[in-house]
Design an enzyme around this catalytic site. Structure first.
Site, PDB file in Angstrom:
ATOM      1  N   TYR A  88     -19.799   4.778  -7.138  1.00  0.00           N
ATOM      2  CA  TYR A  88     -19.159   6.058  -7.417  1.00  0.00           C
ATOM      3  C   TYR A  88     -19.586   6.545  -8.805  1.00  0.00           C
ATOM      4  O   TYR A  88     -19.760   5.750  -9.727  1.00  0.00           O
ATOM      5  CB  TYR A  88     -17.642   5.893  -7.372  1.00  0.00           C
ATOM      6  CG  TYR A  88     -16.911   6.989  -6.627  1.00  0.00           C
ATOM      7  CD1 TYR A  88     -17.309   7.390  -5.357  1.00  0.00           C
ATOM      8  CD2 TYR A  88     -15.803   7.613  -7.196  1.00  0.00           C
ATOM      9  CE1 TYR A  88     -16.624   8.383  -4.671  1.00  0.00           C
ATOM     10  CE2 TYR A  88     -15.106   8.603  -6.516  1.00  0.00           C
ATOM     11  CZ  TYR A  88     -15.534   8.993  -5.256  1.00  0.00           C
ATOM     12  OH  TYR A  88     -14.851   9.976  -4.580  1.00  0.00           O
ATOM     13  N   ASP A 117       0.863  -1.182   0.000  1.00  0.00           N
ATOM     14  CA  ASP A 117       0.000   0.000   0.000  1.00  0.00           C
ATOM     15  C   ASP A 117       0.898   1.229   0.000  1.00  0.00           C
ATOM     16  O   ASP A 117       1.550   1.528   1.004  1.00  0.00           O
ATOM     17  CB  ASP A 117      -0.906  -0.023   1.240  1.00  0.00           C
ATOM     18  CG  ASP A 117      -1.625   1.299   1.462  1.00  0.00           C
ATOM     19  OD1 ASP A 117      -1.859   2.028   0.478  1.00  0.00           O
ATOM     20  OD2 ASP A 117      -1.960   1.604   2.641  1.00  0.00           O
ATOM     21  N   GLY A 120       0.925   4.929   0.125  1.00  0.00           N
ATOM     22  CA  GLY A 120       0.067   6.057   0.448  1.00  0.00           C
ATOM     23  C   GLY A 120       0.721   7.386   0.146  1.00  0.00           C
ATOM     24  O   GLY A 120       1.704   7.479  -0.601  1.00  0.00           O
ATOM     25  N   THR A 161      -4.546  26.530  24.698  1.00  0.00           N
ATOM     26  CA  THR A 161      -4.580  26.512  23.241  1.00  0.00           C
ATOM     27  C   THR A 161      -4.195  25.158  22.670  1.00  0.00           C
ATOM     28  O   THR A 161      -4.805  24.668  21.715  1.00  0.00           O
ATOM     29  CB  THR A 161      -3.649  27.601  22.680  1.00  0.00           C
ATOM     30  OG1 THR A 161      -4.076  28.865  23.172  1.00  0.00           O
ATOM     31  CG2 THR A 161      -3.704  27.626  21.160  1.00  0.00           C
ATOM     32  N   ARG A 170       3.753   7.211   3.297  1.00  0.00           N
ATOM     33  CA  ARG A 170       4.502   5.992   3.605  1.00  0.00           C
ATOM     34  C   ARG A 170       4.115   4.869   2.662  1.00  0.00           C
ATOM     35  O   ARG A 170       3.011   4.862   2.093  1.00  0.00           O
ATOM     36  CB  ARG A 170       4.227   5.519   5.044  1.00  0.00           C
ATOM     37  CG  ARG A 170       4.686   6.433   6.140  1.00  0.00           C
ATOM     38  CD  ARG A 170       4.585   5.727   7.495  1.00  0.00           C
ATOM     39  NE  ARG A 170       3.248   5.211   7.756  1.00  0.00           N
ATOM     40  CZ  ARG A 170       2.972   4.238   8.626  1.00  0.00           C
ATOM     41  NH1 ARG A 170       3.952   3.662   9.304  1.00  0.00           N
ATOM     42  NH2 ARG A 170       1.727   3.842   8.816  1.00  0.00           N
ATOM     43  N   LEU A 171       5.019   3.924   2.512  1.00  0.00           N
ATOM     44  CA  LEU A 171       4.711   2.644   1.878  1.00  0.00           C
ATOM     45  C   LEU A 171       4.602   1.598   2.981  1.00  0.00           C
ATOM     46  O   LEU A 171       5.508   1.456   3.801  1.00  0.00           O
ATOM     47  CB  LEU A 171       5.798   2.242   0.879  1.00  0.00           C
ATOM     48  CG  LEU A 171       5.631   0.884   0.183  1.00  0.00           C
ATOM     49  CD1 LEU A 171       6.232   0.917  -1.219  1.00  0.00           C
ATOM     50  CD2 LEU A 171       6.266  -0.273   0.978  1.00  0.00           C
ATOM     51  N   ASP A 197      -6.634   2.820  -2.966  1.00  0.00           N
ATOM     52  CA  ASP A 197      -6.503   2.478  -1.554  1.00  0.00           C
ATOM     53  C   ASP A 197      -7.860   2.503  -0.854  1.00  0.00           C
ATOM     54  O   ASP A 197      -8.157   1.636  -0.016  1.00  0.00           O
ATOM     55  CB  ASP A 197      -5.510   3.413  -0.865  1.00  0.00           C
ATOM     56  CG  ASP A 197      -5.866   4.898  -1.021  1.00  0.00           C
ATOM     57  OD1 ASP A 197      -6.664   5.252  -1.918  1.00  0.00           O
ATOM     58  OD2 ASP A 197      -5.330   5.700  -0.225  1.00  0.00           O
ATOM     59  N   ARG A 198      -8.703   3.475  -1.212  1.00  0.00           N
ATOM     60  CA  ARG A 198     -10.068   3.499  -0.668  1.00  0.00           C
ATOM     61  C   ARG A 198     -10.824   2.251  -1.088  1.00  0.00           C
ATOM     62  O   ARG A 198     -11.524   1.634  -0.278  1.00  0.00           O
ATOM     63  CB  ARG A 198     -10.823   4.730  -1.198  1.00  0.00           C
ATOM     64  CG  ARG A 198     -10.764   5.935  -0.315  1.00  0.00           C
ATOM     65  CD  ARG A 198     -11.531   7.083  -0.952  1.00  0.00           C
ATOM     66  NE  ARG A 198     -12.943   7.114  -0.573  1.00  0.00           N
ATOM     67  CZ  ARG A 198     -13.837   7.943  -1.108  1.00  0.00           C
ATOM     68  NH1 ARG A 198     -13.462   8.792  -2.054  1.00  0.00           N
ATOM     69  NH2 ARG A 198     -15.092   7.931  -0.703  1.00  0.00           N
TER      70      ARG A 198
END
Length: 258
Positions: free
Chosen positions: A98, A7, A9, A187, A12-13, A107-108
């Site tokens: 979709y 994967d 991304g 904060t 990162r891999l 990836d999704r």
């Protein structure tokens, strides 16, 4: 025969070596590398693996240059033929609603298929609707009904993107190191709590919408590198699956090898 899933991304891999190309298979080895170190994958990790993969399947959103550098190491090191997932109208027991199915991030798509597969395994008598949430550089919140139809979903900034946007666009605010509080009084806590509530709120709203649409409570499945930041949110009764995208890739790989 061992099987490699990858994967790639935005930052990162991630890779996993499994005993067989099938969901639920034994994980033999795994690792991750930031994209800046992608050229050292073979020397750092892969060349010393006890089990050598005989095939692979991956998903990539990082672009062609990164993909080519990974492919070179796969071919030169093991002689593997690189195979990459593309989103489609239907695969892995999921129907893709979709508007343009091929434009859904691979990836999704893998995560959605992995979540559906997990629901099938854990609820064999009656598969519920599923809300698949990936918490990484970006956060995706995707709805699947009980029949396996992907209905659609959200994309929103992950924790790091939110905090960096505030830091760069607002005078005096820095990336927070505080805690999540119900009523923050400093904060840093306010920033940390605001980011968590923004993501948790999007998930909660999607859960309510999916339940209203399907008429039954959905199964919430979450994964991703930053998912631990939401694990304390009691309003999110989630099942955390460590390698959801890998499960989706294994599901797709099992269909290819049948």
């Amino acid at each position: 025969m061992s099987f490699l899933v990858i994967d790639i991304g935005n930052t990162r891999l991630k890779w996993g070596l499994y005993a067989t190309p099938a969901p639920g298979s034994e994980l033999l080895a795994h690792g991750a590398v930031v994209l800046e170190d992608i050229d050292y994958l073979w020397d750092l990790y892969w060349k010393n693996l006890m089990h050598k993969p005989t095939a692979m399947l991956g998903c990539v959103v990082a672009g062609e240059a990164i993909k080519r550098r990974v492919e070179e190491q796969l071919v030169e090191g093991w002689g593997l033929t690189p195979r990459w997932v593309s989103s489609s109208k239907e695969a892995g027991g999921v129907i893709n609603s979709y508007e343009h199915p091929q434009r859904l991030g691979s990836d999704r798509w893998a995560a959605i298929i992995g979540a559906r597969q997990h629901a099938l395994r854990t609820h064999p008598d009656h598969v519920p609707p599923v809300l698949a949430v990936m918490v990484g550089t970006a956060v995706t919140v995707d709805a699947v009904d009980a029949a396996g139809r992907f209905l659609g979903g959200l994309i929103l900034p992950g924790f790091g993107l939110m905090y960096r946007a505030l830091e760069s666009g607002t005078a005096g605010l820095k990336v927070p190191t505080g805690e999540v509080r119900d009523f923050p009084t400093n904060t840093s806590d306010a920033l940390m709590s605001g980011g968590t509530d923004a993501i948790a709120g999007a998930i909660e709203r999607s859960l309510r919408r999916l339940q209203a649409h399907t008429g039954e409570p959905p199964l919430l499945i979450m994964s991703g590198g930053a998912v631990s930041r939401l694990s304390h949110v009691i309003e999110l009764p989630a099942l955390v699956v460590e390698n959801l995208i890998f499960e989706g890739l294994l599901t797709l790989a099992s269909a290819i090898t049948e």
